[in-house]
Write a protein that holds these residues in place. Structure first.
Motif, mmCIF file in Angstrom:
data_model
loop_
_atom_site.group_PDB
_atom_site.id
_atom_site.type_symbol
_atom_site.label_atom_id
_atom_site.label_comp_id
_atom_site.label_asym_id
_atom_site.label_seq_id
_atom_site.Cartn_x
_atom_site.Cartn_y
_atom_site.Cartn_z
ATOM 1 N N GLU A 214 -1.373 -23.005 11.505
ATOM 2 C CA GLU A 214 -0.916 -21.685 11.062
ATOM 3 C C GLU A 214 0.159 -21.087 11.974
ATOM 4 O O GLU A 214 -0.045 -20.898 13.179
ATOM 5 C CB GLU A 214 -2.102 -20.721 10.982
ATOM 6 N N ASN A 215 1.335 -20.820 11.396
ATOM 7 C CA ASN A 215 2.456 -20.170 12.083
ATOM 8 C C ASN A 215 2.921 -20.920 13.330
ATOM 9 O O ASN A 215 3.486 -20.306 14.249
ATOM 10 C CB ASN A 215 2.094 -18.726 12.454
ATOM 11 N N ARG A 249 4.207 -26.392 5.019
ATOM 12 C CA ARG A 249 4.739 -25.324 4.165
ATOM 13 C C ARG A 249 3.724 -24.201 3.999
ATOM 14 O O ARG A 249 4.060 -23.018 4.172
ATOM 15 C CB ARG A 249 5.115 -25.887 2.798
ATOM 16 N N LYS A 250 2.504 -24.549 3.677
ATOM 17 C CA LYS A 250 1.479 -23.529 3.441
ATOM 18 C C LYS A 250 1.102 -22.784 4.717
ATOM 19 O O LYS A 250 0.600 -21.651 4.645
ATOM 20 C CB LYS A 250 0.228 -24.175 2.836
ATOM 21 N N SER A 251 1.343 -23.392 5.859
ATOM 22 C CA SER A 251 0.956 -22.786 7.138
ATOM 23 C C SER A 251 2.110 -22.071 7.837
ATOM 24 O O SER A 251 1.965 -21.617 8.967
ATOM 25 C CB SER A 251 0.376 -23.865 8.067
ATOM 26 N N ASN A 252 3.263 -22.011 7.190
ATOM 27 C CA ASN A 252 4.417 -21.302 7.737
ATOM 28 C C ASN A 252 4.878 -21.909 9.064
ATOM 29 O O ASN A 252 5.203 -21.212 10.021
ATOM 30 C CB ASN A 252 4.105 -19.811 7.925
ATOM 31 N N ARG A 254 7.434 -23.856 11.596
ATOM 32 C CA ARG A 254 8.887 -23.832 11.766
ATOM 33 C C ARG A 254 9.466 -25.247 11.844
ATOM 34 O O ARG A 254 10.410 -25.589 11.141
ATOM 35 C CB ARG A 254 9.264 -23.038 13.015
#
Length: 302
Positions: A214-215, A249-252, A254
């Motif tokens: 995540e992120n 993609r789903k976890s944002n 970079r």
């Protein structure tokens, strides 16, 4: 210096061009070796890396391609008389395997090696770079993924400091105290988001894959198989390139680093071809001895 040095990118069977796993994260003063597979000590030599800066070693699980290099690295730490403690994180359920690898052969044990096994639904510890979290994954034996999260801070804005007449040592006083007279830290600074690194190996899809990713500014994730072998991947607890990219993609995420490639695919460019439709961010197809910089820090906002 914040970068990932990739030592090996093969899965169970190495190839002429891909060594077993090995990844060194250089994060300012915190240097972490992840999953030292067979040959890691030599790969570090080829990459121009010494063992002395290592502060900790993180092992996801005790399959050979992720851990057989541990004895050589620990013995080199002893040989070089590394002066500081080196912590080793690994699944607590694999204690038997850790004990075997820790003293696999006779040598002069002259290092402060500190076992710090991960157990339970979540394991957390503080490092000089931030919080290191380990979460259990889904594989054929106990496996943990890792996430390093730097705390958010604030960045001083010179123009705002000047506007309030704060210069020299007073800047440090303001940072330490949070205020200086009627001037608060928030008035002369903007948020400085911390950065996050995630490391996910040998797992089928599960909630903790997304929790770790995540992120993340940089996600290193296995993509052992291609979609044509998705059924096999599910059976043995691995991911395909498309699944890894979808997680990103789903976890944002970079920047996505794909690695841990099965030797059954002679053309690794297929992994990138398969991943690209599922993720529009930066994708790195890992190669041995490659260096991947941590993406530039996100700008602070007022």
């Amino acid at each position: 210096m914040r970068e990932l040095v990739i030592l090996g990118t093969a899965s169970q069977v190495p190839t002429r061009h891909r060594n077993h796993n090995g990844y060194v994260l250089r994060w300012d003063n915190e240097v972490i070796l992840f999953d030292p597979g067979e040959g890691t000590q030599r790969q570090m030599l080829l990459a121009g890396l010494a063992v002395t800066p290592l502060r900790r070693i993180c092992i996801t699980h005790f399959h050979g391609d992720h851990s057989l290099g541990l004895p050589g690295v620990l013995q080199r730490i002893s040989l070089d008389q590394v002066p500081h403690p080196v912590k080793v994180h690994y699944p607590a359920a694999g204690q038997e395997f850790y004990d075997r690898l820790r003293h696999a052969t006779s040598y002069w044990d002259n290092a402060d090696i500190v076992p710090a096994p991960a157990d339970g639904a979540i394991f957390e510890t503080e490092t000089s770079a931030g919080r290191l979290t380990a979460l259990p994954l889904w594989h054929s034996l106990p496996t943990y993924g890792y996430r390093l999260t730097e705390p958010d801070t604030r960045r001083m804005v010179p123009a705002l400091l000047a506007e309030h007449g704060i210069v020299g040592p007073a800047v440090g006083d303001l940072q330490r105290l949070g205020h200086l007279g009627d001037v608060t830290l928030d008035q002369v600074s903007v948020p400085r988001p911390g950065q996050t690194f995630a490391f996910v190996m040998d797992t089928g899809l599960c909630d903790n894959v997304y929790a770790l990713a995540e992120n993340a500014d940089l996600l290193v994730i296995e993509s052992t198989f291609l979609d044509e072998d998705a059924d096999l991947a599910a059976q043995v607890g691995h991911l395909t390139a498309a699944q890894a990219a979808t997680v990103a993609r789903k976890s944002n995420v970079r920047t996505l680093v794909l690695t841990h490639f099965s030797q059954r695919y002679p053309d690794q460019s297929r992994f990138l071809t398969e991943a690209r439709p599922h993720f529009n961010g930066d994708i790195v197809l890992a190669e041995d001895l490659m260096r991947v910089p941590i993406p530039a820090r996100k700008a602070g906002v007022s």
